[in-house]
Design an enzyme around this catalytic site. Structure first.
Site, mmCIF file in Angstrom:
data_model
loop_
_atom_site.group_PDB
_atom_site.id
_atom_site.type_symbol
_atom_site.label_atom_id
_atom_site.label_comp_id
_atom_site.label_asym_id
_atom_site.label_seq_id
_atom_site.Cartn_x
_atom_site.Cartn_y
_atom_site.Cartn_z
ATOM 1 N N GLU A 1 76.508 36.627 46.692
ATOM 2 C CA GLU A 1 76.100 37.140 47.990
ATOM 3 C C GLU A 1 76.258 36.081 49.084
ATOM 4 O OE1 GLU A 1 72.062 38.617 48.121
ATOM 5 O OE2 GLU A 1 71.981 38.319 50.292
ATOM 6 N N ARG B 1 70.915 27.892 46.682
ATOM 7 C CA ARG B 1 69.550 28.336 46.961
ATOM 8 C C ARG B 1 68.705 27.130 47.351
ATOM 9 N NH1 ARG B 1 67.560 33.174 45.541
ATOM 10 N NH2 ARG B 1 69.349 33.478 44.174
ATOM 11 N N SER C 1 74.158 39.884 53.990
ATOM 12 C CA SER C 1 73.424 41.093 53.665
ATOM 13 C C SER C 1 73.133 41.789 54.987
ATOM 14 C CB SER C 1 72.127 40.705 52.954
ATOM 15 O OG SER C 1 71.484 41.851 52.464
ATOM 16 N N ARG D 1 62.667 28.972 53.369
ATOM 17 C CA ARG D 1 62.091 29.881 52.380
ATOM 18 C C ARG D 1 61.528 29.093 51.211
ATOM 19 N NH1 ARG D 1 66.705 34.736 52.397
ATOM 20 N NH2 ARG D 1 66.669 34.954 54.673
ATOM 21 N N ARG E 1 76.413 28.749 52.096
ATOM 22 C CA ARG E 1 77.188 29.441 51.061
ATOM 23 C C ARG E 1 78.663 29.558 51.461
ATOM 24 N NH1 ARG E 1 73.128 33.983 48.278
ATOM 25 N NH2 ARG E 1 71.551 32.442 47.708
#
Length: 414
Positions: free
Chosen positions: A348, A276, A351, A261, A388
């Site tokens: 988070e 991230r 999801s 990403r 994560r």
RNA sequence: CGGGAGAUGUCAGAGUGGUCGAAUGUGCCGGUCUUGAAAACCGGUGAGGGUUAUACCUCCGGGGGUUCGAAUCCCCCUCUCCCGGCCA
């Protein structure tokens, strides 16, 4: 893609739903008009085509009967010429419609909580108590430095910022997590897949990343190819443009993939550590389901991801996203947020979304319901984000001297 | 990357300008026969749009062109197979 017939027939209800996702009523009116225009243009064009076809047939018959065709040819030529602007009008109407329709987000479910942003998300439950430390817990990058687990500088050297390298024990931990996730998902009935990490634009459009979010993707130069931002793309699109038999449903799939990403627009957020990154590993669950069954599968998927965190001994909470925080394709989403004692907050880690028939319409995934074809429901969710999870293990399993324990369930994988 | 062949319904495979949304076989569904099954025989059987339902439109890998008319002729692209090169 949203159901345009539904929009047309229930305009007020539909626009109320999309207004909650920030779509202006004006845009929807425009969309509705374009849809009506397209239908009109197509009807006119088709009538003209029908005439042309029947005259052409007659033409063939005249030829066989050796009759004179000059008069007929004049008529057919005239009609052909008259068709040109009709064709152009239909093509333009379709283009204009799709330009807007493909940028329309999904209708949120009626059950989605009201709210503007992540502060309005609704916590459904907490699982496991965060343990109390007798010392001040460190953040994962500090722990990384003590253990030599993550090489940020050399990752940047190899590629650019937001890339990093795992070393030694950390790298083995990552591999163990991937295997643990895949095995656990397999036990729940998800079939493991190994898929291309590069997909073409049709697939990215199918799941909703294109055309609107092109800036978030890494594109291959001079090719119609993109690095996948999530395994949701290849797994869901495995059945792109297919009609499935009802007994194939549900299709439960899982895959480990790296995800790429650009993180455009998130400059300055989470710049330290590996929360991230431009490239991260994830194990994803995807379900292709009968519309009547998607809700129960959704709940199963949430439970599965939560169970994995529980098995790892990681405290977390289950959060239902409000309208404002809901993604483009999702009708409803539940996030799992893991407790990070170093950061002293929940972050988070998974999801899980039900897109209902939104992606199915774009990707043309249908199933035979008796005689009729119906769109399936598609669901996706992380189980789990690997990087994560490493962060969470580092921070939750740290000792005062900075050393890190390995969760019991992972020991057989290392 | 170079050379050759090809892409048609579930599959196999015919069709080289009109009567073709498409022969034939096969698969599948229904029926007859049978104690039951198989075989045999009869009928049905692609997708999308549109309609209350018809009508009608579109689809023979994708896009464009020629023609009154294209699965069929022309151009471009993609993919598959074979031969050679390179290669984990």
């Amino acid at each position: 893609m949203i159901d345009l017939k539904y929009l047309q027939n229930n305009f007020n209800e539909a626009s109320a739903k999309l207004e909650k996702k920030g779509v202006e009523a004006k845009t929807l009116e425009n969309l509705q008009n374009l849809f009506t225009k397209l239908k009109e243009a197509n009807a006119t064009l088709e009538a003209s085509k029908a005439e042309q076809n029947s005259m052409s047939k007659l033409f063939g018959q005249y030829m066989r009967e050796k009759r004179d065709v000059t008069e007929l040819k004049a008529k057919v030529d005239a009609n052909k010429e008259a068709m040109v602007p009709l064709q152009e009008r239909a093509r333009e109407a379709e283009e204009a419609l799709f330009f807007i329709a493909l940028a329309m987000p999904n209708f949120p479910d009626d059950s989605v909580p009201e709210g503007a942003d992540e502060n309005d998300n609704v916590e459904l439950r907490k699982v496991l108590e965060p343990k109390t430390f007798t010392f001040k817990p460190k953040e994962h990058w500090e722990l990384s430095e003590i253990n030599g687990w993550i090489d940020f500088e050399r990752g940047v050297k190899l590629a650019k910022s937001r890339f990093s390298v795992l070393r030694g024990e950390a790298s083995r931990l990552e591999r163990a997590l991937i295997n643990f996730f895949l095995d656990t998902n397999a036990q729940k009935g998800f079939i493991e897949h190994s898929v291309p990490f590069i997909n073409n634009s049709t697939m990215l459009q199918g799941t909703g990343q294109l055309p609107k979010f092109e800036d978030d993707l890494f594109k291959i130069d001079d090719e119609d190819l993109y690095l996948i931002p999530t395994a949701e793309v290849p797994l869901t699109n495995l059945y792109n443009d297919e009609i499935l038999s009802e007994k194939m449903l549900p299709l439960l799939m899982t895959a480990y993939t790296p995800c790429f990403r650009k993180e455009a627009g998130s400059a300055g957020r989470d710049t330290r550590g590996i929360i991230r990154q431009h490239q991260f590993n994830k194990v994803e669950m995807v379900a292709i389901a009968h519309p009547d069954k998607s809700q129960e599968i959704f709940e199963m998927m949430v439970q599965n991801a939560s169970d994995i965190l529980t098995a790892l001994g990681l405290p977390h909470r289950v959060v239902e996203l409000c309208h404002g925080d809901l993604g483009f394709s999702a009708a409803t989403t539940i996030d799992l947020e893991v407790w990070l004692p170093g950061q002293n907050q929940y972050r988070e880690i998974s999801s899980i979304s039900n897109t209902r028939d939104f992606q199915a319409r774009r990707a043309k995934i249908r199933f035979k319901d008796g005689k009729k074809n119906r769109f399936v429901h598609t669901l996706n969710g992380s189980a789990l984000a690997v990087g994560r999870t490493i962060v969470a293990i580092m921070e939750n399993y740290q000792n005062e001297d900075g050393s890190i324990e390995i969760p019991e369930v992972l020991k057989k994988y290392m």
